[in-house]
Motif scaffolding. Structure first.
Motif, PDB file in Angstrom:
ATOM      1  N   ASN A  40       0.824  -1.205   0.000  1.00 30.01           N
ATOM      2  CA  ASN A  40       0.000   0.000   0.000  1.00 30.01           C
ATOM      3  C   ASN A  40       0.858   1.256   0.000  1.00 30.01           C
ATOM      4  O   ASN A  40       0.573   2.207  -0.727  1.00 30.01           O
ATOM      5  N   ARG A  41       1.928   1.271   0.818  1.00 27.17           N
ATOM      6  CA  ARG A  41       2.820   2.433   0.843  1.00 27.17           C
ATOM      7  C   ARG A  41       3.505   2.612  -0.501  1.00 27.17           C
ATOM      8  O   ARG A  41       3.672   3.736  -0.982  1.00 27.17           O
ATOM      9  N   ALA A  42       3.914   1.505  -1.126  1.00 26.16           N
ATOM     10  CA  ALA A  42       4.566   1.597  -2.436  1.00 26.16           C
ATOM     11  C   ALA A  42       3.596   2.146  -3.466  1.00 26.16           C
ATOM     12  O   ALA A  42       3.953   3.005  -4.277  1.00 26.16           O
ATOM     13  N   ALA A  43       2.348   1.676  -3.444  1.00 27.20           N
ATOM     14  CA  ALA A  43       1.348   2.148  -4.403  1.00 27.20           C
ATOM     15  C   ALA A  43       1.071   3.633  -4.205  1.00 27.20           C
ATOM     16  O   ALA A  43       0.922   4.376  -5.179  1.00 27.20           O
ATOM     17  N   GLU A  44       1.022   4.088  -2.960  1.00 23.14           N
ATOM     18  CA  GLU A  44       0.812   5.511  -2.689  1.00 23.14           C
ATOM     19  C   GLU A  44       1.965   6.339  -3.231  1.00 23.14           C
ATOM     20  O   GLU A  44       1.767   7.419  -3.787  1.00 23.14           O
ATOM     21  N   GLY A  45       3.181   5.831  -3.071  1.00 27.10           N
ATOM     22  CA  GLY A  45       4.352   6.543  -3.590  1.00 27.10           C
ATOM     23  C   GLY A  45       4.328   6.648  -5.104  1.00 27.10           C
ATOM     24  O   GLY A  45       4.640   7.688  -5.674  1.00 27.10           O
ATOM     25  N   GLN A  49       4.029  10.144  -7.378  1.00 27.55           N
ATOM     26  CA  GLN A  49       4.980  10.498  -8.429  1.00 27.55           C
ATOM     27  C   GLN A  49       4.265  10.726  -9.753  1.00 27.55           C
ATOM     28  O   GLN A  49       4.635  11.605 -10.525  1.00 27.55           O
ATOM     29  N   ASP A  50       3.233   9.936 -10.033  1.00 27.46           N
ATOM     30  CA  ASP A  50       2.474  10.121 -11.270  1.00 27.46           C
ATOM     31  C   ASP A  50       1.782  11.481 -11.285  1.00 27.46           C
ATOM     32  O   ASP A  50       1.736  12.146 -12.306  1.00 27.46           O
ATOM     33  N   ARG A  51       1.241  11.904 -10.137  1.00 29.19           N
ATOM     34  CA  ARG A  51       0.558  13.205 -10.054  1.00 29.19           C
ATOM     35  C   ARG A  51       1.543  14.356 -10.219  1.00 29.19           C
ATOM     36  O   ARG A  51       1.220  15.379 -10.780  1.00 29.19           O
ATOM     37  N   ARG A  56       9.625   7.665 -12.543  1.00 27.30           N
ATOM     38  CA  ARG A  56       9.659   6.613 -11.529  1.00 27.30           C
ATOM     39  C   ARG A  56      11.103   6.234 -11.249  1.00 27.30           C
ATOM     40  O   ARG A  56      11.940   6.246 -12.154  1.00 27.30           O
ATOM     41  N   PRO A  57      11.419   5.887  -9.999  1.00 31.82           N
ATOM     42  CA  PRO A  57      12.800   5.528  -9.677  1.00 31.82           C
ATOM     43  C   PRO A  57      13.259   4.339 -10.506  1.00 31.82           C
ATOM     44  O   PRO A  57      12.546   3.355 -10.641  1.00 31.82           O
TER      45      PRO A  57
END
Length: 61
Positions: A40-45, A49-51, A56-57
């Motif tokens: 979930n934290r990864a998806a939020e990150g 970044q998309d917004r 992306r890293p």
């Protein structure tokens, strides 16, 4: 798998018999699954970044 509580555990080195870790569980943590929280934290990150329009890293761009 169902464990009845309380229970103890040992991690023992087979050749030397040295105890590497030991513990006792009386009440397990009933919180969020740590793997689910990590995803979930990864998806939020990624969404953040998309917004922001950032790359992306590890990805060119």
């Amino acid at each position: 798998m169902d464990f009845h509580r309380p229970f103890g555990f040992l991690a023992v080195h087979r050749l030397s018999g040295l105890v590497l870790a030991a513990g006792w569980v009386t009440e397990p943590d009933t919180g969020v699954d740590p793997w689910e929280a990590l995803l979930n934290r990864a998806a939020e990150g990624w969404a953040q970044q998309d917004r922001s329009g950032g790359a992306r890293p590890g990805w060119p761009g």
